[in-house]
Scaffold this motif. Structure first.
Motif, PDB file in Angstrom:
ATOM      1  N   PRO A 190     -12.276   5.023  -6.009  1.00 61.59           N
ATOM      2  CA  PRO A 190     -11.477   5.753  -5.018  1.00 61.59           C
ATOM      3  C   PRO A 190     -12.241   6.889  -4.351  1.00 61.59           C
ATOM      4  O   PRO A 190     -12.089   7.112  -3.140  1.00 61.59           O
ATOM      5  CB  PRO A 190     -10.292   6.271  -5.837  1.00 61.59           C
ATOM      6  CG  PRO A 190     -10.175   5.328  -6.972  1.00 61.59           C
ATOM      7  CD  PRO A 190     -11.579   4.939  -7.306  1.00 61.59           C
ATOM      8  N   VAL A 192       0.821  -1.218   0.000  1.00 61.95           N
ATOM      9  CA  VAL A 192       0.000   0.000   0.000  1.00 61.95           C
ATOM     10  C   VAL A 192       0.850   1.260   0.000  1.00 61.95           C
ATOM     11  O   VAL A 192       0.308   2.364  -0.076  1.00 61.95           O
ATOM     12  CB  VAL A 192      -0.955   0.007   1.210  1.00 61.95           C
ATOM     13  CG1 VAL A 192      -1.946  -1.131   1.105  1.00 61.95           C
ATOM     14  CG2 VAL A 192      -0.189  -0.059   2.521  1.00 61.95           C
ATOM     15  N   TYR A 248      -3.304  13.475  -1.901  1.00 64.40           N
ATOM     16  CA  TYR A 248      -3.211  12.042  -2.141  1.00 64.40           C
ATOM     17  C   TYR A 248      -2.092  11.770  -3.142  1.00 64.40           C
ATOM     18  O   TYR A 248      -1.715  12.631  -3.935  1.00 64.40           O
ATOM     19  CB  TYR A 248      -4.539  11.476  -2.647  1.00 64.40           C
ATOM     20  CG  TYR A 248      -5.171  12.236  -3.797  1.00 64.40           C
ATOM     21  CD1 TYR A 248      -6.201  13.136  -3.579  1.00 64.40           C
ATOM     22  CD2 TYR A 248      -4.719  12.055  -5.103  1.00 64.40           C
ATOM     23  CE1 TYR A 248      -6.767  13.834  -4.629  1.00 64.40           C
ATOM     24  CE2 TYR A 248      -5.278  12.745  -6.156  1.00 64.40           C
ATOM     25  CZ  TYR A 248      -6.310  13.634  -5.907  1.00 64.40           C
ATOM     26  OH  TYR A 248      -6.868  14.333  -6.947  1.00 64.40           O
ATOM     27  N   CYS A 250      -2.956   6.374  -1.166  1.00 64.32           N
ATOM     28  CA  CYS A 250      -1.889   6.137  -2.135  1.00 64.32           C
ATOM     29  C   CYS A 250      -2.457   5.481  -3.388  1.00 64.32           C
ATOM     30  O   CYS A 250      -3.512   4.841  -3.344  1.00 64.32           O
ATOM     31  CB  CYS A 250      -0.803   5.260  -1.529  1.00 64.32           C
ATOM     32  SG  CYS A 250       0.000   5.968  -0.066  1.00 64.32           S
ATOM     33  N   MET A 251      -1.708   5.650  -4.480  1.00 67.30           N
ATOM     34  CA  MET A 251      -2.127   5.102  -5.782  1.00 67.30           C
ATOM     35  C   MET A 251      -3.556   5.509  -6.113  1.00 67.30           C
ATOM     36  O   MET A 251      -4.403   4.704  -6.503  1.00 67.30           O
ATOM     37  CB  MET A 251      -1.972   3.575  -5.792  1.00 67.30           C
ATOM     38  CG  MET A 251      -0.532   3.130  -5.750  1.00 67.30           C
ATOM     39  SD  MET A 251      -0.324   1.354  -5.557  1.00 67.30           S
ATOM     40  CE  MET A 251      -0.544   1.210  -3.780  1.00 67.30           C
ATOM     41  N   HIS A 287      -9.281   0.856  -2.103  1.00 64.41           N
ATOM     42  CA  HIS A 287      -9.982  -0.299  -2.644  1.00 64.41           C
ATOM     43  C   HIS A 287     -10.871  -0.899  -1.573  1.00 64.41           C
ATOM     44  O   HIS A 287     -10.713  -0.617  -0.376  1.00 64.41           O
ATOM     45  CB  HIS A 287      -9.003  -1.351  -3.176  1.00 64.41           C
ATOM     46  CG  HIS A 287      -8.302  -0.931  -4.426  1.00 64.41           C
ATOM     47  ND1 HIS A 287      -7.296  -1.665  -5.016  1.00 64.41           N
ATOM     48  CD2 HIS A 287      -8.466   0.163  -5.217  1.00 64.41           C
ATOM     49  CE1 HIS A 287      -6.868  -1.049  -6.105  1.00 64.41           C
ATOM     50  NE2 HIS A 287      -7.565   0.071  -6.246  1.00 64.41           N
ATOM     51  N   ARG A 310      -0.825   7.854  -8.971  1.00 66.21           N
ATOM     52  CA  ARG A 310      -0.058   6.754  -9.577  1.00 66.21           C
ATOM     53  C   ARG A 310       1.095   7.329 -10.386  1.00 66.21           C
ATOM     54  O   ARG A 310       0.897   8.195 -11.248  1.00 66.21           O
ATOM     55  CB  ARG A 310      -0.964   5.907 -10.471  1.00 66.21           C
ATOM     56  CG  ARG A 310      -1.951   5.039  -9.701  1.00 66.21           C
ATOM     57  CD  ARG A 310      -2.705   4.108 -10.634  1.00 66.21           C
ATOM     58  NE  ARG A 310      -3.579   3.208  -9.907  1.00 66.21           N
ATOM     59  CZ  ARG A 310      -3.203   2.023  -9.425  1.00 66.21           C
ATOM     60  NH1 ARG A 310      -1.965   1.609  -9.621  1.00 66.21           N
ATOM     61  NH2 ARG A 310      -4.038   1.253  -8.776  1.00 66.21           N
ATOM     62  N   GLN A 346      -4.653   2.167   0.348  1.00 66.30           N
ATOM     63  CA  GLN A 346      -5.040   2.110  -1.059  1.00 66.30           C
ATOM     64  C   GLN A 346      -6.562   2.126  -1.147  1.00 66.30           C
ATOM     65  O   GLN A 346      -7.222   1.322  -0.484  1.00 66.30           O
ATOM     66  CB  GLN A 346      -4.484   0.844  -1.712  1.00 66.30           C
ATOM     67  CG  GLN A 346      -4.620   0.810  -3.226  1.00 66.30           C
ATOM     68  CD  GLN A 346      -3.940  -0.400  -3.826  1.00 66.30           C
ATOM     69  OE1 GLN A 346      -3.391  -1.229  -3.089  1.00 66.30           O
ATOM     70  NE2 GLN A 346      -3.966  -0.515  -5.138  1.00 66.30           N
TER      71      GLN A 346
END
Length: 416
Positions: free
Chosen positions: A191, A13, A221, A182-183, A149, A224, A147
Motif C-alpha cells: 500500500p 473498492v 485513508y 480504502c482498506m 493494489h 480495514r 484500493q
C-alpha cells in the motif's frame, strides 16, 4: 450545490460506503445533502435501510420517464435525501440509445434543485456505460475511492482517460479533486508503494491542463474495519451502527476534508482534563524538588584517580581458624621456591596485619652439596637399556643365519 461523483469502474473498492458515510457525516454537521443511486444493484438504497423492490420512484423514472427530481427523492435522515434505485435501472441504457442528448439527462434534472442543497453525491455503477456518463456530465468534482493494489492501478489509468474525454467533449468543468485510499494497511509495504506511485503521477501533472491536475490524495485513508462491512446489513450508517470505531473516525475526517474542498484540515487537540492528583503532584514537585546529584570538581576528581592508581594493592589476610579447618595439602603442593615440601610439623607463620609481608628470599646452599637449586627435589634416574650388539656382530649373525636357511632350502630341493 457541489456535485461530487464517487467513481471507479472496479467493484468492491468502497464507492457506496464512501458516498453514504461521507454524506451522513456532512448531514449530521448541518449541511443539506442529497445522494443519488445510479447503480442497478441498489447498494446505496439498501445501505440506508430501504427495500429496492418496494420503491416505485427512483432514478429510473428520472432518466427514462422525465420525472421531476424533487418528486422522486426521499428524506431518509435529517438533512439527508435519497434518489433510490432498483433493478429497473438495468434497462435504462437500452431505452436511451436512440435519445438525443442522453448523456446530459441527469444534469438537466438537477438544475432545478441546485439552490436547495449544499452537496450532491452520486454513487456510480462499476462500469463506464451510459449511467456513468450521465453522472460525469452532471458532476463538477470526482472522488475516486481506490484500493492500494497493483490491479487497481491498472484500471486507475483508464479511468482517468475516460474522465479526460468527458472533460473535453461533454463537461469542461469536470475535475478530479480527491483520491481516497480504502482498506489501507500501513503495516504492509505494497500500500505504501502504491501510494508513492500515485503521488509521483499526480505531481507530474501539476501545472498542466489535464482533468487531474488539481487532484491529490486525501491525507486520511480508510483503515480495514469489519464494522464498515457489517453496517449495511442493518441498514445503518457507520455513525449509527458503531460511532466509536475506526471507520467512523476515518469517514468523519474525510467529510471534513471534503467540506474544506479537499484541502488538509488541521487537527484540533482537545485539552486534557487536569485531575486533582496531578495538580497535587505538580505542586509537590515544585515545593520539594528531588535531590540532584552533587558533582565534584574536575581537579579533585583527577587527584582522586591519580591517588588510586599510585596506591599499591593491599594484601588480603586469611583468618587462622579458616586455615586450620582446611585439610593439609602440604604433601601435595610444593611451598618453597626451590621445589621442596613443607612438613606438617613446621609452625605456620601468619603475617602481622599492620605490616606488609616481605617477599620470600631464596635458600642459599653451599657449593658441592648433593642437591642443588637447579635440580628437582626428586632425582629421576634413567632406565637401564639392554646390551645391543654391534654392527659387526649383527652382520656376522645374519650371515650364519643365511647359510643355515640356504642349507635347509637346498636340502629341501634335493629331497624333492
Amino acid at each position: 450545490m457541489r456535485t461530487i461523483a464517487v467513481l471507479n469502474q472496479k467493484g468492491g473498492v468502497g464507492k457506496t460506503t464512501t458516498a453514504v458515510n461521507t454524506a451522513a457525516a456532512l448531514a449530521a454537521a448541518g449541511s443539506k445533502v442529497v445522494v443519488i443511486d445510479l447503480d442497478p444493484q441498489a447498494h446505496m438504497t439498501i445501505h440506508l435501510g430501504l427495500e429496492p423492490q418496494a420503491i416505485e420512484a427512483g432514478s429510473y423514472e428520472v432518466l427514462s420517464q422525465s420525472a421531476r427530481f424533487e418528486e422522486q427523492i426521499m428524506l431518509v435522515r435529517p438533512n439527508l435525501w435519497l434518489l433510490p434505485a432498483n433493478i429497473n435501472l438495468v434497462g435504462a441504457e437500452s431505452e436511451l440509445v436512440s435519445v438525443v442528448g442522453r448523456e446530459i439527462i441527469l444534469r438537466e434534472a438537477l438544475e432545478s434543485s441546485a439552490d436547495k442543497f449544499d452537496y450532491c453525491f452520486i454513487d456510480c455503477a462499476p462500469s463506464l456505460g451510459l449511467l456513468t456518463l450521465n453522472a460525469l456530465a452532471a458532476a463538477r468534482e470526482v472522488l475516486i475511492p481506490l484500493q492500494p493494489h497493483f490491479l487497481a492501478l491498472q484500471g486507475f489509468g483508464r479511468l482517468l482517460q475516460t474522465i479526460e474525454l468527458v472533460n473535453k467533449r461533454i463537461n469542461p468543468s469536470l475535475k478530479v479533486k480527491g483520491i481516497l485510499l480504502c482498506m489501507f494497511d500501513s503495516r504492509a509495504s505494497l500500500p505504501n508503494e502504491v501510494k508513492a506511485d500515485i503521488e509521483q503521477f499526480l505531481d507530474e501533472a501539476r501545472g498542466t491542463d489535464s482533468a487531474w491536475a488539481q487532484a491529490q490524495i486525501i491525507p486520511t485513508y480508510i483503515r480495514r474495519n469489519i464494522k464498515l462491512a457489517e453496517a449495511p446489513s442493518y441498514g445503518k450508517t457507520i455513525f449509527e451502527y458503531e460511532p466509536n470505531c475506526n471507520g467512523a473516525e476515518d469517514y468523519a475526517k474525510v467529510a471534513r476534508c471534503v467540506h474544506a474542498e479537499f484541502q488538509p484540515v488541521a487537527e484540533v487537540e482537545t485539552p486534557r482534563t487536569v485531575e486533582v492528583d496531578d495538580t497535587q503532584d505538580q505542586w509537590n514537585s515544585q515545593e520539594h524538588p528531588p535531590p540532584q546529584p552533587a558533582f565534584a570538581d574536575r581537579d579533585e576528581m583527577q587527584e582522586r584517580s591519580k591517588a588510586a592508581e599510585a596506591s599499591p594493592p593491599q594484601p588480603q589476610y586469611v583468618d587462622i581458624a579458616d586455615i586450620q579447618d582446611e585439610p593439609d595439602r602440604s604433601q601435595f603442593v610444593p611451598s618453597k621456591p626451590d621445589g621442596s615440601f613443607e612438613g606438617t610439623d613446621e609452625p605456620l607463620v601468619v603475617p602481622e596485619p599492620a605490616q606488609q609481608p616481605e617477599p620470600p628470599q631464596p635458600d642459599i646452599q653451599p657449593f658441592g652439596t648433593e642437591q642443588r637449586r637447579s635440580e628437582p627435589p626428586i632425582r629421576i634416574e634413567p632406565i637401564g637399556q639392554p646390551d645391543t650388539k654391534t654392527s659387526d656382530e649383527f652382520a656376522q649373525t645374519t650371515d650364519e643365519d643365511d647359510k643355515r636357511e640356504s642349507a635347509q632350502t637346498d636340502y629341501g630341493f634335493d629331497r624333492f
